[in-house]
Design an enzyme around this catalytic site. Structure first.
Site, short mmCIF file in Angstrom:
data_model
loop_
_atom_site.label_atom_id
_atom_site.label_comp_id
_atom_site.label_asym_id
_atom_site.label_seq_id
_atom_site.Cartn_x
_atom_site.Cartn_y
_atom_site.Cartn_z
N GLU A 89 -0.46 11.05 7.65
CA GLU A 89 0.72 10.19 8.25
C GLU A 89 0.95 10.44 9.49
O GLU A 89 0.81 11.19 10.16
CB GLU A 89 1.87 10.44 7.18
N HIS A 90 1.25 9.31 10.30
CA HIS A 90 1.42 8.86 11.69
C HIS A 90 0.02 9.67 12.41
O HIS A 90 0.25 10.11 13.45
CB HIS A 90 2.47 9.91 11.93
N ARG A 134 0.91 -1.31 -0.11
CA ARG A 134 0.25 -0.24 -0.10
C ARG A 134 0.95 1.34 0.10
O ARG A 134 1.99 1.38 0.44
CB ARG A 134 -0.88 0.02 1.34
N GLY A 179 8.70 1.19 3.07
CA GLY A 179 7.33 1.84 3.58
C GLY A 179 6.08 1.51 2.79
O GLY A 179 5.34 2.32 2.88
N SER A 202 4.52 -1.37 3.26
CA SER A 202 3.45 -2.52 3.91
C SER A 202 3.77 -3.89 3.50
O SER A 202 3.05 -4.72 3.71
CB SER A 202 2.06 -1.99 4.01
N SER A 203 5.11 -4.20 3.44
CA SER A 203 5.17 -5.60 3.07
C SER A 203 4.95 -6.61 4.41
O SER A 203 4.53 -7.67 3.86
CB SER A 203 6.95 -5.91 2.59
N ASP A 217 -2.38 0.14 7.64
CA ASP A 217 -1.74 -1.03 6.71
C ASP A 217 -2.60 -2.19 6.29
O ASP A 217 -2.77 -2.63 5.41
CB ASP A 217 -0.33 -1.14 7.14
N ASP A 258 -2.95 7.44 12.15
CA ASP A 258 -3.74 6.42 12.26
C ASP A 258 -4.07 6.00 13.61
O ASP A 258 -4.99 5.58 14.09
CB ASP A 258 -3.61 5.36 11.40
C1 GLA Z 1 3.58 2.36 9.67
C2 GLA Z 1 2.42 1.78 10.44
C3 GLA Z 1 1.05 2.58 10.33
C4 GLA Z 1 1.14 3.87 10.37
C5 GLA Z 1 2.30 4.56 9.33
C6 GLA Z 1 2.59 5.89 9.59
O1 GLA Z 1 3.06 2.12 8.15
O2 GLA Z 1 2.30 0.38 10.18
O3 GLA Z 1 0.35 1.99 11.21
O4 GLA Z 1 1.16 4.54 11.53
O5 GLA Z 1 3.58 3.97 9.85
O6 GLA Z 1 1.50 6.73 8.93
#
Ligand code: GLA
Length: 391
Positions: free
Chosen positions: A30-31, A24, A124, A126-127, A172, A33
């Protein structure tokens, strides 16, 4: 809002199953969630694929062949404790999923799994959420268990917290499960509800992977979360959703410079997500680009989760400029390395790609992995090999 994933159907313990889970990006938000904010992630056309064959044993075998090396591991269902030996830690993602699946009362059935991927780890993208989701789909499919996207996302998040040591939010795992082709999700992390929002068809999305492997487990991510908890304690509040920028200004002295800046990022980013969504609906490229840039600057200066390589890529994109078709650019994901995204007019995407590559290799002396991506459907499982072009 909530829906069931591709139903695993009846358990068929004879047949091989294939699970596929995308990575994704996050357009904005960002930061936040883990603070209950709204975020705007989308599933991309890079995937983890698991081919699993039932083996009628009380263990599963896992073989991965990505990252240039083959790794094999065996997990006995009678021993689902997290591995502590450095060389075995990669198994913790699977062990975590097995642990929580069995804790919920599902019977575990043995299988042998081969995992391949074209989703770069540590980029970054989401693997890890993709890996957890695909593995959980395999497990449920073999056992004939059905679960909604949200139920699976929560299970995977617990595995990430307690077995991989990353206190991540829910973005994610939901994005990987709930993505829809051609759209981003407008995900409310407080209510855990989402809707879909389309990108204008003339806009392309370019991902640039710095190659700087971010590791969210190494402490900085956790520190940010702790700093946000401290802000709530000092301001005697339950949630960041209660604050306005003015509230923060009034409490600047009580917070001190560092916590004030952390909180300012969170509150301003929450506002930007709504403004960006409006701009997207109006197809207003200028405003959308403005909010993407402001988001990056806030992550760089107030939240301090960017790095030189990410900043250089974003600067290069803005140098390329809106007159040549750039809409906007920012880091995406947890930061400390990883990738940037750039929205760009379709016709200019290849030019921007070349421009970023050239500037990056001149500045850092290494090649940039930069690709135009499509937004795709979320994870699924089934009895046939998925037709993925990039694998
Ligand atoms: C990582 C975390 C997410 C989110 C992002 C930043 O991907 O797994 O939950 O906090 O950082 O937005």
């Amino acid at each position: 809002m909530e829906r069931c994933e591709t139903a695993p159907g009846k358990a068929n313990l004879e047949t091989t199953v294939w699970a596929v889970a995308p990575g994704r990006i996050n357009l904005i938000g960002e930061h936040i969630d883990y603070l209950g904010g709204k975020v705007m992630p989308a599933a991309i056309d890079r995937h983890i694929v698991i081919e699993a064959t039932p083996i009628f044993e009380d263990f599963c075998e896992v073989t991965t062949d990505f990252g240039g090396e083959e790794r094999k591991g065996r997990i006995e269902f009678s021993d689902l404790r997290p591995r502590v030996a450095e060389l075995e830690k990669w198994l913790n993602y699977f062990i975590g999923i097995l642990h929580f699946t069995s804790e919920e009362g599902s019977r575990l059935s043995g299988f042998s799994a081969r995992i391949s991927s074209d989703l770069p780890p540590g980029a970054g993208l989401s693997s890890s959420a993709a890996l957890e989701t695909a593995f959980s789909l395999v497990l449920d499919s073999i056992a004939g268990v059905e679960r909604t996207v949200l139920q699976r996302a929560r299970l995977c998040q617990r595995a990430e917290h307690e077995f991989a040591g990353v206190p991540c939010g829910i973005m994610d795992q939901i994005a990987v499960g709930a993505g829809r082709a051609g759209t981003a999700l407008c995900l409310d992390c407080d209510k855990e509800e989402w809707s879909e929002i389309s990108l204008p068809s003339s806009w392309a999305l370019l991902i640039a992977d710095t190659g700087v492997q971010h590791s969210l487990g190494d402490g900085e991510y956790r520190k940010r979360r702790e700093q946000c908890d401290r802000v709530l304690q000092i301001l005697e509040a339950d949630s960041f959703l209660e604050f306005t920028q003015e509230d923060l200004e009034r409490n600047r002295d009580a917070l001190g410079d560092l916590l004030f800046r952390r909180a300012r990022h969170a509150v301003s980013e929450m506002e930007r997500v709504d403004l960006f969504a409006e701009a997207l609906e109006k197809q207003d490229a200028k405003s959308a680009g403005h909010y993407l840039r402001a988001s990056h600057e806030s992550l760089r200066d107030d939240y301090e989760v960017s790095c030189a390589e990410l900043d250089a890529l974003v600067d290069s994109a803005y140098e390329f400029g809106s007159e040549r078709g750039l809409i906007g650019s920012r880091m995406t994901g947890g930061g400390f390395g990883g990738s940037t995204i750039s929205l760009v007019e379709q016709d200019s995407a290849a030019l921007l790609q070349e421009y970023l590559r050239k500037n990056y290799s001149e500045k850092f002396g290494r090649e940039l992995n930069c690709f135009i991506t499509r937004l795709v459907d979320g994870a699924s499982v089934g009895p046939v090999q998925p037709p993925l072009v990039t694998l």
